[in-house]
Design a protein around this motif. Sequence first.
Motif, PDB file in Angstrom:
ATOM      1  N   GLN A   1      29.745   2.686  61.316  1.00 46.58           N
ATOM      2  CA  GLN A   1      31.038   2.252  61.372  1.00 46.58           C
ATOM      3  C   GLN A   1      31.889   2.966  62.248  1.00 46.58           C
TER       4      GLN A   1
ATOM      5  N   LYS B   1      35.597   4.427  63.176  1.00 47.86           N
ATOM      6  CA  LYS B   1      36.643   4.613  62.466  1.00 47.86           C
ATOM      7  C   LYS B   1      37.942   3.613  62.897  1.00 47.86           C
TER       8      LYS B   1
ATOM      9  N   LYS C   1      27.673   9.103  52.407  1.00 47.49           N
ATOM     10  CA  LYS C   1      27.720  10.382  51.636  1.00 47.49           C
ATOM     11  C   LYS C   1      26.450  10.345  50.695  1.00 47.49           C
TER      12      LYS C   1
ATOM     13  N   SER D   1      38.140  -0.891  61.605  1.00 47.99           N
ATOM     14  CA  SER D   1      38.974  -1.837  60.959  1.00 47.99           C
ATOM     15  C   SER D   1      40.375  -2.019  61.586  1.00 47.99           C
TER      16      SER D   1
ATOM     17  N   ASP E   1      33.048  12.618  64.773  1.00 48.09           N
ATOM     18  CA  ASP E   1      34.127  12.600  64.009  1.00 48.09           C
ATOM     19  C   ASP E   1      34.826  11.269  64.095  1.00 48.09           C
ATOM     20  N   ARG E   2      34.348  10.449  65.055  1.00 49.73           N
ATOM     21  CA  ARG E   2      34.861   8.940  65.306  1.00 49.73           C
ATOM     22  C   ARG E   2      34.068   7.975  64.537  1.00 49.73           C
ATOM     23  N   PHE E   3      33.148   8.399  63.727  1.00 57.50           N
ATOM     24  CA  PHE E   3      32.310   7.521  62.920  1.00 57.50           C
ATOM     25  C   PHE E   3      32.638   7.624  61.227  1.00 57.50           C
ATOM     26  N   ILE E   4      32.187   6.736  60.441  1.00 56.81           N
ATOM     27  CA  ILE E   4      32.198   7.095  59.119  1.00 56.81           C
ATOM     28  C   ILE E   4      31.030   7.343  58.637  1.00 56.81           C
TER      29      ILE E   4
ATOM     30  N   TYR F   1      26.441  10.231  67.306  1.00 57.28           N
ATOM     31  CA  TYR F   1      26.982  10.973  66.197  1.00 57.28           C
ATOM     32  C   TYR F   1      25.904  11.653  65.260  1.00 57.28           C
TER      33      TYR F   1
ATOM     34  N   GLU G   1      27.845  14.694  53.256  1.00 58.55           N
ATOM     35  CA  GLU G   1      27.437  13.877  54.606  1.00 58.55           C
ATOM     36  C   GLU G   1      25.887  13.406  54.533  1.00 58.55           C
TER      37      GLU G   1
END
Length: 428
Positions: A46, A48, A29, A51, A23-26, A405, A34
């Motif tokens: 990436q 999160k 989809k 940025s 849950d710390r990555f994007i 991830y 997902e």
Amino acid sequence: MQFTPDLSFAQTLDSDHPALFRDRFIIPKNNGKEAIYFLGNSLGLQPKTTSAQIEKVLQTWAQLGVEGFFKGEEPWLEYHDQLAELSAPIVGALPNEVVIMNSLTVNLHLMMVSFYQPVGKRIKIICEAKAFPSDQYMLETHLKQRGLNPDDVLIEISPKKGAFTIDEEDIVLAIEEHKNELALVFFGGVNYYTGQLFNMKSITEKAQAAGAKVGFDLAHAAGNVALQLHNWNVDFACWCTYKYLNSGPGAVGGVFIHERHHNDEELNRFGGWWGYKKETRFKMQKGFVPIAAAEGWSVSTPPIILFAAHKASLKLFNEAGAENLLKRGGLMSSYLMFLLTRLKTELSKEILLIITPENIQKRGCQVSLLLKKNGRAIFDELFENGVFADWREPDVIRVAPVPLYNTFEEIWRFYFLLKEACKKQTSL
């Protein structure tokens, strides 16, 4: 562990060995769901926090201008040391043996300046045949620039006829055969095509006993497999950070230089202002005096925005712990190999061949599959069903579930989707 091929077993594995940092990555989809992203060996996802880490630099730049190098919450001058501290455990190095700079191929050229020093008959380089172009083209053009013919210098080690992976005994035999004319052994730590992990410790010992220097391209190894560069006594190594290290497309590269070389004034090098002794750097004096560390090989002012992206990922690695990731990654790789081996027997025709070593000691996250029929169509169908994998001409699919991830259920779903695609595209 005794694996079983049902979905519930994969879910149990996820319960017992969860992807704590997913849950710390994007996650990309596909049709609102997902995707199954198995491309950590090509471009990692990436974080999160990336940025926000970049935004800190932009805000400092906006508010302080050039003073951002010296002031603010995270002065830019401190980034080099911070990144070295965070990177060192990943590659098994001392912090002063690591520098983050440039990009992979640029760094390889710089290391060749220092560690490839042909003298008399000692001009030969042992390397992989058909290595990734970062290595192939670097060696070819670097040797030509020095007035040498690559055909006279390079000793390329290939798999035996009919094999896909290199027999490491062939590397040892080549070292022994050419020991009196050998200047450098330069190999990839993990082969990009097959996922074969080489015994870097053994290669280093054999090469140095023959009087040669040793370097590794760790593009597919850093953040993927256990590395102990300092203890293995490796002379130098370079890696990119956009694959398993999740630092973004075209991210800054990394370099290891063993500390025994840091004060060697006999080594050639291309110097630059940023590698100059820190205490007197801003006096702009004549005569290059390098920092007595890997950082002394730095050439240019660091790209702070790229540093910020890299720092976001390294902090996650540090939080997760390299040992924990390696343990989970090994289990994921073994589970994937189990399912793919089973799939070979489930298909009534011999459609796929696993060309990655079965031995867990000789591979990392990546598994490469050779498709004997309609491979591209099978790959395209996987993508349409939300699987991000990698196609390598003429007939190989590479997948790399990574421990930060990816999940065991994703591995099972990939196995199921691959089976369905094979059946459909080969009319089984």
